[in-house]
Design a protein around this motif. Sequence first.
Motif, PDB file in Angstrom:
ATOM      1  N   THR A   1      34.139  41.955  13.840  1.00  0.00           N
ATOM      2  CA  THR A   1      33.419  42.577  14.942  1.00  0.00           C
ATOM      3  C   THR A   1      33.382  41.941  16.115  1.00  0.00           C
ATOM      4  O   THR A   1      32.863  40.774  16.103  1.00  0.00           O
ATOM      5  CB  THR A   1      32.112  43.118  13.953  1.00  0.00           C
ATOM      6  N   ARG A   2      32.959  42.453  17.493  1.00  0.00           N
ATOM      7  CA  ARG A   2      32.872  41.869  18.624  1.00  0.00           C
ATOM      8  C   ARG A   2      31.363  41.673  18.644  1.00  0.00           C
ATOM      9  O   ARG A   2      30.378  42.489  18.162  1.00  0.00           O
ATOM     10  CB  ARG A   2      33.359  42.928  19.867  1.00  0.00           C
ATOM     11  N   TRP A   3      31.219  40.669  19.803  1.00  0.00           N
ATOM     12  CA  TRP A   3      29.696  40.361  20.067  1.00  0.00           C
ATOM     13  C   TRP A   3      29.317  41.274  20.727  1.00  0.00           C
ATOM     14  O   TRP A   3      29.926  42.128  21.478  1.00  0.00           O
ATOM     15  CB  TRP A   3      29.741  39.141  21.082  1.00  0.00           C
ATOM     16  N   ARG A   4      27.798  41.684  20.947  1.00  0.00           N
ATOM     17  CA  ARG A   4      27.037  42.524  21.477  1.00  0.00           C
ATOM     18  C   ARG A   4      27.182  43.885  21.119  1.00  0.00           C
ATOM     19  O   ARG A   4      26.359  44.698  20.817  1.00  0.00           O
ATOM     20  CB  ARG A   4      27.096  42.495  22.854  1.00  0.00           C
ATOM     21  N   ARG A   5      28.317  44.713  21.145  1.00  0.00           N
ATOM     22  CA  ARG A   5      28.639  45.885  20.841  1.00  0.00           C
ATOM     23  C   ARG A   5      30.095  46.240  20.375  1.00  0.00           C
ATOM     24  O   ARG A   5      30.963  45.446  21.020  1.00  0.00           O
ATOM     25  CB  ARG A   5      28.110  46.736  22.433  1.00  0.00           C
ATOM     26  N   ASP A   6      30.023  47.108  19.337  1.00  0.00           N
ATOM     27  CA  ASP A   6      31.384  47.561  18.684  1.00  0.00           C
ATOM     28  C   ASP A   6      31.266  48.756  18.397  1.00  0.00           C
ATOM     29  O   ASP A   6      30.323  49.164  18.170  1.00  0.00           O
ATOM     30  CB  ASP A   6      31.668  46.304  17.872  1.00  0.00           C
TER      31      ASP A   6
ATOM     32  N   ALA B   1      36.226  49.384  11.294  1.00  0.00           N
ATOM     33  CA  ALA B   1      36.892  49.837   9.981  1.00  0.00           C
ATOM     34  C   ALA B   1      38.403  49.695   9.983  1.00  0.00           C
ATOM     35  O   ALA B   1      38.972  49.520   9.251  1.00  0.00           O
ATOM     36  CB  ALA B   1      36.509  51.504   9.899  1.00  0.00           C
ATOM     37  N   ARG B   2      38.904  49.924  11.361  1.00  0.00           N
ATOM     38  CA  ARG B   2      40.245  49.737  11.470  1.00  0.00           C
ATOM     39  C   ARG B   2      40.868  48.183  11.067  1.00  0.00           C
ATOM     40  O   ARG B   2      41.915  48.236  10.535  1.00  0.00           O
ATOM     41  CB  ARG B   2      40.782  50.409  12.766  1.00  0.00           C
ATOM     42  N   ARG B   3      40.086  47.541  11.763  1.00  0.00           N
ATOM     43  CA  ARG B   3      40.437  45.813  11.588  1.00  0.00           C
ATOM     44  C   ARG B   3      40.384  45.702  10.080  1.00  0.00           C
ATOM     45  O   ARG B   3      40.974  44.722   9.629  1.00  0.00           O
ATOM     46  CB  ARG B   3      39.482  45.194  12.445  1.00  0.00           C
ATOM     47  N   LEU B   4      39.289  46.237   9.373  1.00  0.00           N
ATOM     48  CA  LEU B   4      39.176  46.015   7.764  1.00  0.00           C
ATOM     49  C   LEU B   4      40.227  46.651   7.066  1.00  0.00           C
ATOM     50  O   LEU B   4      39.868  46.646   5.912  1.00  0.00           O
ATOM     51  CB  LEU B   4      37.790  46.261   7.422  1.00  0.00           C
ATOM     52  N   LEU B   5      41.064  47.324   7.701  1.00  0.00           N
ATOM     53  CA  LEU B   5      41.763  48.393   6.547  1.00  0.00           C
ATOM     54  C   LEU B   5      42.669  47.587   5.663  1.00  0.00           C
ATOM     55  O   LEU B   5      42.713  47.721   4.499  1.00  0.00           O
ATOM     56  CB  LEU B   5      42.777  49.210   7.501  1.00  0.00           C
TER      57      LEU B   5
ATOM     58  N   ALA C   1      40.985  38.927   4.970  1.00  0.00           N
ATOM     59  CA  ALA C   1      40.220  39.209   6.048  1.00  0.00           C
ATOM     60  C   ALA C   1      39.925  37.990   6.570  1.00  0.00           C
ATOM     61  O   ALA C   1      39.713  38.201   7.917  1.00  0.00           O
ATOM     62  CB  ALA C   1      39.160  39.711   5.457  1.00  0.00           C
ATOM     63  N   SER C   2      39.527  36.724   6.019  1.00  0.00           N
ATOM     64  CA  SER C   2      39.240  35.678   6.712  1.00  0.00           C
ATOM     65  C   SER C   2      40.501  35.048   8.045  1.00  0.00           C
ATOM     66  O   SER C   2      40.260  34.377   8.862  1.00  0.00           O
ATOM     67  CB  SER C   2      38.910  34.483   5.892  1.00  0.00           C
ATOM     68  N   LEU C   3      41.898  35.498   7.245  1.00  0.00           N
ATOM     69  CA  LEU C   3      42.778  35.117   8.384  1.00  0.00           C
ATOM     70  C   LEU C   3      43.077  36.214   9.343  1.00  0.00           C
ATOM     71  O   LEU C   3      43.790  35.784  10.398  1.00  0.00           O
ATOM     72  CB  LEU C   3      44.100  34.839   7.377  1.00  0.00           C
ATOM     73  N   ALA C   4      42.589  37.314   9.292  1.00  0.00           N
ATOM     74  CA  ALA C   4      42.613  38.425  10.186  1.00  0.00           C
ATOM     75  C   ALA C   4      42.219  37.903  11.665  1.00  0.00           C
ATOM     76  O   ALA C   4      43.015  38.561  12.512  1.00  0.00           O
ATOM     77  CB  ALA C   4      41.914  39.605   9.897  1.00  0.00           C
TER      78      ALA C   4
END
Lengths: 643, 148
Positions: A410-415, A421-425, A462-465
Amino acid sequence: MIAETGLAALWLAAALALLQLFLAFFGLKGGKPELLPAVRPVAIAQGLLTAVAFALLITLFLRSDMSVLLVATNSHSMKPWLYKFAGTWGNHEGSMLLWVAVMGMAGATVALFERALRRDTHMATLGAQAAISLGFYAFLLFSSNPFARIDPPPPDGQGLNPLLQDPGLAFHPPTLYLGYVGLSVAFSFAVGALLTRAVDAAFARAMRPWVLAAWILLTLGITAGSYWAYYELGWGGWWFWDPVENASLMPWLAATALLHSVTVLATRDGLRAWTVMLAVVAFSMSMVGTFLVRSGILTSVHAFAVDPERGSFILVLLAIYIGGALALFGWRIRTVREGAPFDLVSRETWLVINNLLLSVILGVVLIGTLYPLMTEAFGHKVSVGAPYFDRIAGPLALALMVALAAGPLTRWRRDSARAVARRLLVPAVALVIAALMLAFAPVRMGTLPWLGLVLAIAVGIASLAPLWKRRLLRTPLFTYGMVIAHLGCAVSLAGMACDSAFTVEKLVAARPGDTIRTAGWTLRFVQILPIAGDNWTALQADMQASRNGGAPVTIHPQSRFFAAPPTTTTEAALLTRWNGQLYVVLGEEVEGNRWQMRIWWKPFVTLIWLGGILIALGGALALVGRERRGWLIKWRARRATEA
Amino acid sequence: MKAKHQRLVLALVALMALIGAGLLAVSALKDEAAYFYTPNDVRIKGVAPGKSIRLGGMVVKGSIKRAADGVTIRFDVTDGKATVPATFSGIAPDLFKEGSGVVAEGAFDGSGAFVATNLLAKHDERYMPRELEGMRYDESTHEMKAER
C-alpha cells in the motif's frame, strides 16, 4: 589489586555520570547548547571506565581468583576457560556490571558519532542517558558489588549451573542486554526530544539506527534462547511461555512496534506523540524484564538473586524512570505538534494496525506474566501457562501477519482500495490454493496450525511482492531488508505450524541391539557406554539412524552428570536434514537392561529459527542501507560545495 | 479523515485497543488462571475431563509403579488432604522421585485418573516449583504441610 581497581573505576564512572547530568542540566536550563563540547568527553570517559571495570572482572574470572566472593560462588577452577569467561555474566552482579558497561559504551557512542541532532537535543539526550546510568551505578555500588572480597578465600569455587554451561548460552545474555540497552538509548533520545521540543522527522532519523540495532539484537537473543531451550531442556518444545522468556519477548514486541512507527515519523513525519510514547514503553519493558529476571521474584534457572533488597531496589528504579518518563510525556505532549495527516487507505493505517496489534499482544503477555505475582501478594497461588498465552497471542499474531502482507503493498499517505486489492491478488490466490490443498491432504491438523501454514505460504509470497517489476540492482538495500525480514516472519510461522501439525513422537524402552522404526526412520540401538568430559561424566548411547533405507549416521544421545554443583542433564542427539530434525533423548535404565528413549521427527522445525535469523538479517540490511544512504547524501553535498 | 481530528481518532483507537487487550486478558484468565490445582482443589471444585491443568503436590511414598512397556508409570499425588492417581508416559526428570514435589501438566481422563503429558520436578537442589514453595512432605504421615 585487580578487584580494587575495578571498584575504583566504577566509582569514578558514577561520579562522571553525575557530572554529565549536571552539565547537561545547566546547559539546557541556561540555554547554553555551546556546553555540548564539554559534555561529550565526559560521556566518552565514563564509557571507557565502565569497559575497564568489566574487563577487570573478566580477568578475575579467567584467573579463578577465589578471594573474590563472586568468583568463588559462581566459578570453579576446573571449568573450561570458555565458561569461566561466560561465567562473568552468568550471575547477578556480573550481569548488572555488563548492563552498566554496555550502557556506558552506548552513551560514549552517542557522544562521539551523533551529528544529525540539534545541539540542545543532543545534550538533553546525553543528560537522560546519564540519569539512567546513575540509577544502575547506585544499584551496583550499594547492593550488588561484583568486586567484594571474601576472607579467608575458599579452596575452590561452587561452579556454574551446568544447564548454563553451553556455548550458545554463553552469548545469549549479552546479546539480549545489548538489545535492552539499545532501547535505553532510544528512550534517552525521546526524553531529549521532548525536553527540547524537537519531536520531528530529523529526531526520528537519529533515533532509528538505535531502535533497529536494539531490535536486531533482541531478535537474535530470543532466537538463540529458544533454540537453547529446545535442545538443552530435552522436552522437544521451542517456547514455554516461561516468565523469563516473556521478559525478553515483551521488549521485542514493543521494539517491533517502535521500529515501525519511527519509520512513519522519519519518512512521513506522522505519529509523533505515538512514537515517543512507544519509546517510553519499550524501555519500560526492558526494565520490567530486568526486574523479573534479576529480582529473584521468579523461581527458574535464570533467577540467581534471591534477595528482597535487590528486588525492591530495581522496583524503585523502575517506578522512578517509568513514572518520570510518563509524567514528562504528560507535561510536554502539548508541545508536540500534530504529525502529517494520512488517508484511511494508506500504508500509515496498516502500520497503525501493526502497532495496535503488537500493543495488545504486549498487554496480554504483560498481564499474564504479572498476574500470578499479583495474586500471590494477596495470598493465593495461581499459575498462568501456555493455554492462556496460546489462546490469545496465536489468533492476534495471525491477524498481524495479514497486516504484514498488505502494508508494504500500500502506498504512503493515500492509495485506492481497488489498487491494493489488485496487488494482493496473487497472494490471495495462493492462500485459497494452499487452503484447499491442506483441507484435502491426508493429515489431521488443528485449526490454528492449519491457518498458520496457509497464511505462511500466502504471506511469504506477498512479502516478496514489493520487489515485483522493480529493477533489482537499483532497489535500495533497506527495501531488501524489509522484504527479507517479512519473509522471515512467514518462514518462522511455517516452521511453528509444521512443528505443531506434523511432529511424530515415539516412546520406547529398548535393549542394545534393538531396532526402532518411526516416521520413515530406522534407528539401531548399538550399545551404551560411560564416557567422561572436562568436568562431567555421562552415559552415552550409540545409535545408527537411517531414513528410508539411506546410509546410516551415528548419533549419541547422552545423560550427563556434573559434580559441581551436582546435577544431571540430558543431552539430546539432533540430526538435521533439509526437511526436518530427528531428536533423540536418552532416559533412564529400567528392568531388563532396557533404556528409555524418546524420539521425535519434527518436519521443518528448523524453519522457526531460520526465520528468526532472516528477520535479524533483514534488520541488519535495513540498518546498513539507511546509514549508507545518509553518508552518500552528505558526501555528495560536500563535493557539491567544494566544486 | 480530517487532519484536525486525526490525533483524536488515533488516541481513541489506541484507547479502545488497550481496553480490548484488558478484556481479552481478563476473559482468558477467568478460564485459564485456575490452571494450577492441588488434589484438594480437584476434590472440591472438580475439573472437567480433557481440560488442561497443572496438578501439584507430593509423590506418595511407594506409589510409583512401572508398566511393562518400560516408559509408563503410575503414581499418586497428594497434598495431605486428598490424593489423585496419575499416569505418565515419557522420560521422567531425574529428580522426580517418591516423597518429593512434582507439578504435572496434563488433563483428567473420563475415569478420574490424571494423564500427565509433562512432569516438572526440581531442576536442581535449589529449584522448587513456585506453586509448592513453603510446603513440606511429612514422611511419617505421607502428608503435605505448610512449613511453620
